[in-house]
Design a protein around this motif. Structure first.
Motif, mmCIF file in Angstrom:
data_model
loop_
_atom_site.group_PDB
_atom_site.id
_atom_site.type_symbol
_atom_site.label_atom_id
_atom_site.label_comp_id
_atom_site.label_asym_id
_atom_site.label_seq_id
_atom_site.Cartn_x
_atom_site.Cartn_y
_atom_site.Cartn_z
ATOM 1 N N THR A 11 76.680 -22.996 -23.743
ATOM 2 C CA THR A 11 75.925 -23.764 -24.720
ATOM 3 C C THR A 11 76.275 -25.243 -24.605
ATOM 4 O O THR A 11 77.360 -25.609 -24.164
ATOM 5 N N VAL A 16 66.793 -28.361 -31.795
ATOM 6 C CA VAL A 16 65.824 -27.267 -31.727
ATOM 7 C C VAL A 16 64.860 -27.350 -32.899
ATOM 8 O O VAL A 16 65.070 -28.106 -33.853
ATOM 9 N N VAL A 36 72.821 -25.059 -27.795
ATOM 10 C CA VAL A 36 71.715 -24.376 -27.124
ATOM 11 C C VAL A 36 72.193 -23.822 -25.786
ATOM 12 O O VAL A 36 72.831 -24.523 -25.003
ATOM 13 N N TYR A 43 69.846 -20.483 -29.601
ATOM 14 C CA TYR A 43 70.574 -21.570 -30.239
ATOM 15 C C TYR A 43 71.456 -21.053 -31.359
ATOM 16 O O TYR A 43 71.223 -19.983 -31.920
#
Length: 74
Positions: A11, A16, A36, A43
């Motif tokens: 991530t 988002v 993300v 996410y």
């Protein structure tokens, strides 16, 4: 962190669009800070961010809004 969904991607910090649905209500919140996954796009929201998103959704419910699109405001 390693993605718990695909187990392959790492991530990274990004933004988002989160959709909150409740009964007949849909709230779309853009530019929400999140971690993300670089592989699958899943996410993860931090606890304070998740609380803010849910609070914004509850505000829309109280206003009787059916569909709303807004930008994230911390």
């Amino acid at each position: 962190m390693k993605c718990v969904i695909c187990k392959n991607g790492e991530t990274h910090h990004g933004h988002v669009t989160v959709t909150v649905e409740r009964e007949q209500l849909i709230v779309i919140i853009k530019d929400v800070p999140a971690e993300v996954c670089s592989n699958c796009g899943e996410y993860y929201l931090s606890e304070p961010i998740a609380k803010t998103v849910l609070t914004q959704g509850e505000e829309a419910v109280k206003k009787g809004i059916e569909v709303e699109i807004r930008r994230f405001a911390a």
